[in-house]
Design an enzyme around this catalytic site. Structure first.
Site, short mmCIF file in Angstrom:
data_model
loop_
_atom_site.label_atom_id
_atom_site.label_comp_id
_atom_site.label_asym_id
_atom_site.label_seq_id
_atom_site.Cartn_x
_atom_site.Cartn_y
_atom_site.Cartn_z
N HIS A 219 82.25 -27.07 -81.05
CA HIS A 219 82.64 -27.24 -80.12
C HIS A 219 82.42 -26.25 -79.07
CE1 HIS A 219 85.64 -28.80 -77.23
NE2 HIS A 219 86.84 -28.49 -77.82
N MET A 254 71.83 -26.39 -82.24
CA MET A 254 73.10 -26.26 -81.25
C MET A 254 72.70 -26.52 -80.00
SD MET A 254 75.24 -25.95 -83.43
CE MET A 254 76.05 -25.58 -84.89
N GLY A 255 73.50 -27.26 -79.16
CA GLY A 255 73.22 -27.62 -77.81
C GLY A 255 72.67 -28.96 -77.55
N PHE A 256 72.42 -29.65 -78.89
CA PHE A 256 72.05 -31.11 -78.82
C PHE A 256 72.81 -31.84 -79.14
CE2 PHE A 256 68.50 -28.29 -78.59
CZ PHE A 256 67.44 -28.86 -77.41
N HIS A 258 75.70 -35.22 -78.64
CA HIS A 258 77.20 -35.41 -78.33
C HIS A 258 77.99 -36.54 -78.68
CE1 HIS A 258 80.70 -35.39 -75.49
NE2 HIS A 258 80.39 -34.23 -75.37
N ARG A 268 76.19 -32.80 -67.37
CA ARG A 268 76.29 -31.45 -66.98
C ARG A 268 75.04 -30.68 -67.33
NH1 ARG A 268 81.30 -30.39 -70.93
NH2 ARG A 268 79.77 -31.45 -72.32
N ASP A 308 76.08 -27.22 -73.20
CA ASP A 308 75.85 -26.02 -73.92
C ASP A 308 74.47 -25.41 -73.90
OD1 ASP A 308 78.74 -25.73 -74.48
OD2 ASP A 308 78.55 -27.02 -75.96
N ARG A 333 88.13 -24.01 -69.16
CA ARG A 333 88.87 -25.18 -69.66
C ARG A 333 90.55 -25.15 -69.87
NH1 ARG A 333 86.78 -29.35 -73.21
NH2 ARG A 333 85.07 -29.18 -71.65
N ARG A 352 101.73 -38.63 -83.77
CA ARG A 352 101.82 -38.41 -85.35
C ARG A 352 101.35 -39.63 -85.93
NH1 ARG A 352 101.99 -39.37 -90.44
NH2 ARG A 352 103.06 -38.41 -91.80
N1 COA Z 1 70.51 -31.24 -84.34
C1 COA Z 1 70.05 -31.94 -85.40
N2 COA Z 1 70.56 -33.05 -85.80
C2 COA Z 1 71.62 -33.54 -85.37
C3 COA Z 1 72.19 -32.89 -84.22
C4 COA Z 1 71.62 -31.49 -83.73
N3 COA Z 1 72.19 -30.93 -82.82
N4 COA Z 1 73.35 -33.42 -83.81
C5 COA Z 1 73.50 -34.50 -84.77
N5 COA Z 1 72.37 -34.53 -85.57
C6 COA Z 1 72.15 -35.35 -86.64
C7 COA Z 1 73.25 -35.45 -87.58
O1 COA Z 1 72.86 -34.44 -88.63
C8 COA Z 1 73.22 -36.64 -88.20
O2 COA Z 1 72.14 -37.01 -89.23
P1 COA Z 1 72.40 -38.12 -90.38
O3 COA Z 1 72.79 -39.30 -89.79
O4 COA Z 1 70.84 -37.96 -90.95
O5 COA Z 1 73.44 -37.29 -91.38
C9 COA Z 1 73.16 -37.74 -87.00
O6 COA Z 1 72.38 -36.75 -86.03
C10 COA Z 1 74.47 -38.10 -86.43
O7 COA Z 1 75.39 -36.94 -86.18
P2 COA Z 1 76.82 -36.72 -86.23
O8 COA Z 1 77.15 -35.19 -86.78
O9 COA Z 1 77.36 -37.78 -87.25
O10 COA Z 1 77.38 -36.97 -84.86
P3 COA Z 1 78.67 -36.59 -84.18
O11 COA Z 1 78.89 -37.57 -83.09
O12 COA Z 1 79.52 -36.36 -85.08
O13 COA Z 1 78.24 -35.29 -83.62
C11 COA Z 1 77.95 -33.31 -82.44
C12 COA Z 1 78.33 -34.85 -82.39
C13 COA Z 1 77.99 -32.51 -80.97
C14 COA Z 1 79.25 -32.50 -83.37
C15 COA Z 1 76.60 -32.72 -83.20
O14 COA Z 1 75.59 -33.54 -82.19
C16 COA Z 1 76.32 -31.42 -83.30
O15 COA Z 1 76.77 -31.00 -84.28
N6 COA Z 1 75.66 -31.00 -82.27
C17 COA Z 1 75.37 -29.54 -82.34
C18 COA Z 1 76.74 -28.63 -81.61
C19 COA Z 1 76.84 -28.85 -80.36
O16 COA Z 1 75.90 -28.69 -79.56
N7 COA Z 1 78.18 -29.05 -79.78
C20 COA Z 1 78.59 -28.81 -78.66
C21 COA Z 1 79.11 -30.28 -78.35
S1 COA Z 1 79.35 -30.52 -76.33
#
Ligand code: COA
Length: 371
Positions: A219, A254-256, A258, A268, A308, A333, A352
């Protein structure tokens, strides 16, 4: 609920809100105003007011609001002592969480129905002071004074961090970043703050909850993690090799990605990227960032940059230490958390939900000495 598709409550509508649209309708809007317009024209204080009270302020209202925010920068002596006693090695997010919680003991909120707006303004004003008092005390043995000629949170934060007046373009970039991070519907920290509010807890507790949830790298911590990734490469060649290795090992970049935005990406991201380019487009950091972005675009088009990724380099070009990226997120935030806390309270029902049980069937209790 147990299949992977609905894991993490993805796609679940968990309530109603009139504050923000994310990935629906016409993009990202705060109370109907587009993020593009707000980032291009507004100050962070206007957006903070908009989120807190529902409407954009006029000049007189804005000036009164800013005066209150400036007055709210001051640190009670007892809070200074607490900050001095937090170790230098502490995680800055823990400093912010402790500072928020401690202020709640020093200036308690007896009744949120009449005091929530006072506490929200107090926290918005004091958060930069909390971080930078702790920072300068532990790094330079200096007890900073919170007086400043800067009349915005953006200018005050940059001036107190660097002990020098920031340039206008730096202040503007800071405003934009604070505006972009201000609100994002039912993200994890905001939803947690709403849950806290739904128990009729006090405002300090709701914001402390938000800080705790924002701390994680999935997050709020993602921009810090993105910076560490970018910093781990000395040049574009290394970045190319490294990113392909990470993809091969199925590591997260990280940073990819959503949870809500699809292929269209996070609105953004281009805004903060343009600021990153403006402040540091000729640096290796920016070139490495663009290299990573280009590889991801080619190999993982379903995972565009989120807010991010380029916030990381923009903050680097503002000379903000990487460990302070997420605390800066708090300074922004808090406005979104507060808006949701107020909205939750205005039409409250305890949040709940239930879980689907998948544990063992009933078991016979075995006495301690028989196990
Ligand atoms: N880099 C590489 N692979 C990624 C990825 C990333 N940043 N984000 C997702 N994936 C992959 C996952 O490993 C997963 O692969 P799989 O299907 O082979 O297991 C697939 O894409 C789906 O990802 P998932 O984690 O189920 O999607 P989500 O909706 O739960 O995740 C995030 C959303 C933001 C948590 C996720 O994209 C992430 O961890 N990003 C990096 C952290 C980040 O930038 N957070 C800030 C959010 S604003």
């Amino acid at each position: 609920m147990s299949d992977k598709k609905t894991g993490g409550l993805a796609g679940v509508i968990a309530g109603e809100s009139a504050i923000c649209t994310v990935g629906q309708g016409s993009g990202l809007n705060y109370r109907g105003y587009s993020i593009e317009d707000l980032a291009a024209h507004a100050t962070f204080e206007e957006v903070a007011y908009l989120l807190q009270y529902g409407e954009l302020p006029n000049l007189a209202t804005l000036n009164t609001y800013k005066k209150k925010l400036i007055a709210a920068r001051s640190l009670p002596e007892k809070l200074k002592t607490i900050l001095e006693n937090i170790p230098k090695t502490a995680h800055p997010m823990d400093v912010m969480r402790t500072g928020c919680s401690a202020l709640g003991t020093l200036e308690p909120e007896d009744d949120f129905t009449t005091e929530q707006d006072r506490v929200i303004v107090r926290l918005l004003g004091i958060f930069p002071s909390i971080l930078l008092y702790w920072h300068h005390f532990h790094n330079a043995g200096v007890r900073i004074d919170t007086h400043s000629e800067q009349d915005t949170i953006a200018g005050y934060f940059l001036e107190k961090l660097h002990n020098t007046s920031p340039r206008e373009d730096q202040i503007r970039c800071m405003h934009v970043s604070l505006i972009l991070y201000a609100e994002h519907e039912f993200n994890a920290s905001t939803f947690a703050a709403r849950i806290c509010a739904s128990t009729l807890s006090d405002t300090y507790s709701t914001i402390t909850t938000g800080i705790s949830v924002l701390r994680g790298p999935l997050h709020g911590g993602a921009n810090e993690a993105a910076m560490k990734l970018i910093d781990s490469f000395a040049n574009e060649e290394e970045a190319t090799k490294g990113v392909y290795e990470m993809l091969e090992k199925k590591q997260l970049l990280m940073g990819f990605g959503h949870r809500v935005y699809g292929l269209g990406g996070d609105p953004r991201s281009p805004i903060i990227k343009s600021w990153s380019k403006k402040l540091g487009g000729d640096t290796a950091t920016f070139r490495i960032s663009e290299t990573i972005e280009a590889i991801m675009k080619k190999e993982k088009p379903q995972l565009p940059t989120n807010a991010d990724f380029f916030s990381a380099s923009a903050y680097r070009f503002l000379n903000i230490p990487t460990d302070y990226f997420t605390p800066v997120f708090i300074m922004s935030r808090t406005t979104g958390w507060a808006a949701h806390v107020k909205e939750q309270r205005a039409n409250n029902k305890l949040i709940r939900p239930s879980s689907e049980y998948n544990g063992p069937d009933n078991r016979e209790y075995i006495a301690l000495d028989k196990r």
